[in-house]
Write an enzyme that holds these catalytic residues in place. Structure first.
Site, short mmCIF file in Angstrom:
data_model
loop_
_atom_site.label_atom_id
_atom_site.label_comp_id
_atom_site.label_asym_id
_atom_site.label_seq_id
_atom_site.Cartn_x
_atom_site.Cartn_y
_atom_site.Cartn_z
N SER A 1 0.84 -1.20 0.00
CA SER A 1 0.00 0.00 0.00
C SER A 1 0.87 1.25 0.00
O SER A 1 1.99 1.23 0.52
CB SER A 1 -0.87 0.01 1.26
OG SER A 1 -1.47 1.27 1.42
N TYR B 1 -1.09 -0.88 10.17
CA TYR B 1 -1.33 -1.23 8.75
C TYR B 1 -0.12 -0.79 7.91
O TYR B 1 0.36 -1.55 7.08
CB TYR B 1 -2.62 -0.53 8.29
CG TYR B 1 -3.01 -0.79 6.85
CD1 TYR B 1 -3.56 -2.02 6.47
CD2 TYR B 1 -2.87 0.19 5.87
CE1 TYR B 1 -3.94 -2.25 5.14
CE2 TYR B 1 -3.25 -0.04 4.55
CZ TYR B 1 -3.78 -1.26 4.19
OH TYR B 1 -4.17 -1.48 2.89
P1 NAD Z 1 -11.68 -6.14 0.39
O1 NAD Z 1 -12.09 -6.03 1.82
O2 NAD Z 1 -12.68 -5.90 -0.67
O3 NAD Z 1 -10.99 -7.53 0.11
C1 NAD Z 1 -10.15 -8.15 1.04
C2 NAD Z 1 -10.47 -9.64 1.04
O4 NAD Z 1 -9.54 -10.30 1.93
C3 NAD Z 1 -11.88 -9.97 1.53
O5 NAD Z 1 -12.52 -10.79 0.57
C4 NAD Z 1 -11.63 -10.71 2.85
O6 NAD Z 1 -12.61 -11.70 3.14
C5 NAD Z 1 -10.27 -11.32 2.60
N1 NAD Z 1 -9.58 -11.71 3.83
C6 NAD Z 1 -9.51 -11.03 5.00
N2 NAD Z 1 -8.82 -11.74 5.90
C7 NAD Z 1 -8.45 -12.90 5.29
C8 NAD Z 1 -7.74 -14.03 5.71
N3 NAD Z 1 -7.28 -14.14 6.97
N4 NAD Z 1 -7.55 -15.04 4.83
C9 NAD Z 1 -8.04 -14.95 3.57
N5 NAD Z 1 -8.72 -13.88 3.11
C10 NAD Z 1 -8.93 -12.87 3.97
O7 NAD Z 1 -10.47 -5.11 0.25
P2 NAD Z 1 -9.59 -4.58 -0.98
O8 NAD Z 1 -9.60 -3.11 -0.87
O9 NAD Z 1 -9.97 -5.23 -2.24
O10 NAD Z 1 -8.15 -5.05 -0.49
C11 NAD Z 1 -7.33 -5.96 -1.20
C12 NAD Z 1 -5.88 -5.69 -0.80
O11 NAD Z 1 -5.50 -4.39 -1.25
C13 NAD Z 1 -5.64 -5.68 0.72
O12 NAD Z 1 -4.41 -6.31 1.00
C14 NAD Z 1 -5.54 -4.20 1.04
O13 NAD Z 1 -4.79 -3.96 2.21
C15 NAD Z 1 -4.87 -3.69 -0.21
N6 NAD Z 1 -5.02 -2.26 -0.44
C16 NAD Z 1 -6.25 -1.71 -0.58
C17 NAD Z 1 -6.37 -0.34 -0.78
C18 NAD Z 1 -7.71 0.32 -0.91
O14 NAD Z 1 -7.76 1.57 -0.88
N7 NAD Z 1 -8.81 -0.42 -1.07
C19 NAD Z 1 -5.22 0.45 -0.86
C20 NAD Z 1 -3.97 -0.15 -0.73
C21 NAD Z 1 -3.89 -1.52 -0.52
#
Ligand code: NAD
Length: 249
Positions: free
Chosen positions: A140, A155
């Protein structure tokens, strides 16, 4: 078709508006066999059904080593090989330093950082035996600029840890033709914030983004596609920013 007949494992890919799910759809469109790993078996299967005929849903808690090994064994039984792993599962919490409890710390670092290690350990022996593979880690912009968007310092720490782990693994596994890269998304409109990102917060963040829009899941999945495919076959240990210019350094 950039991933024809490649077997791609994506963690955290069941969430309907998430980056992982969008990645599963894009990889499938590019000819891949896709394994959707997420906490709940029924939701993983449902997501796979929605993605297409070459998708397979498996329950996996990435914080649990035995669960990672079991899910990878199921993928190998189904598809026979693994070409790509996207370490995408992640959770966040909007806390300040003094508010972080030991449980908060474990919850957040375990999913992103420990999960990345366990899932990589589960697929690497297979990739070594195939003499090839690609691992992509979802870090991130918080890792680079010290948060300040939504997630707390724990985080930022987890996501920064992923960059270090990814670079070290890239150094170790290059000899086996396994490329390991990371992506650092900015603010992407998904459900990870659990509705806690207010319109005012979004407005304020928007003023810091040169491309003048918040990110969409496909902005990140397209970067994953590049790093998963042969288009990036001389790139390893790299960090690819997908943040609309929010952080330029
Ligand atoms: P999201 O909440 O839509 O998806 C995350 C998924 O991870 C969910 O389906 C959840 O059930 C799953 N998950 C959680 N804990 C888990 C575990 N222990 N084992 C297996 N699966 C698990 O979120 P997103 O925004 O699509 O995030 C995806 C990735 O992108 C994450 O790593 C997040 O930190 C990263 N990210 C997101 C953003 C943003 O702004 N959305 C920015 C930077 C990084």
């Amino acid at each position: 078709m950039l991933l024809e007949n490649k077997v791609c494992v994506i963690t955290g890919a069941a969430s309907p508006r998430g980056i992982g799910r969008n990645t599963a759809e894009l990889f499938h469109q590019h000819g891949a066999y896709v394994a959707i790993l997420d906490l709940n078996q029924a939701q993983s299967e449902e997501a796979a059904k929605a993605v297409g005929e070459r998708a397979f849903g498996v329950a996996c808690d990435v914080t649990d080593k035995a669960s990672c090994d079991k899910a990878v064994a199921a993928v190998l039984e189904k598809f026979g090989r693994i070409d790509v792993l996207v370490n995408n599962a992640g959770i966040t919490q909007p806390l300040k330093t003094l508010e972080i409890t030991p449980e908060n710390y474990e919850q957040v670092t375990d999913v992103s950082l420990r999960g990345m290690l366990y899932m990589s350990q589960a697929v690497l022996p297979q990739m070594v035996s195939q003499n090839g593979g690609a691992i992509i880690n979802t870090s991130s912009v918080s890792a680079q600029r010290g948060g300040g968007i939504f997630g707390g310092p724990h985080y930022s720490a987890a996501k920064a840890g992923m960059l270090g782990l990814g670079k070290a693994m890239a150094r170790e596994f290059g000899v086996h033709n396994i490329r390991i890269n990371s992506v650092t998304p900015g603010l992407i409109l998904t459900d990870i914030t659990g509705g806690k990102l207010t319109p005012e917060m979004k407005e304020k963040i928007l003023t810091t983004i040169p491309l003048n829009r918040l990110g969409a899941a496909e902005d990140v999945s397209k970067a994953f596609l590049f790093l998963a495919s042969d288009l990036s076959d001389y790139i390893t240990g790299a960090t690819l920013d997908v943040n609309g210019g929010m952080h330029i350094y």
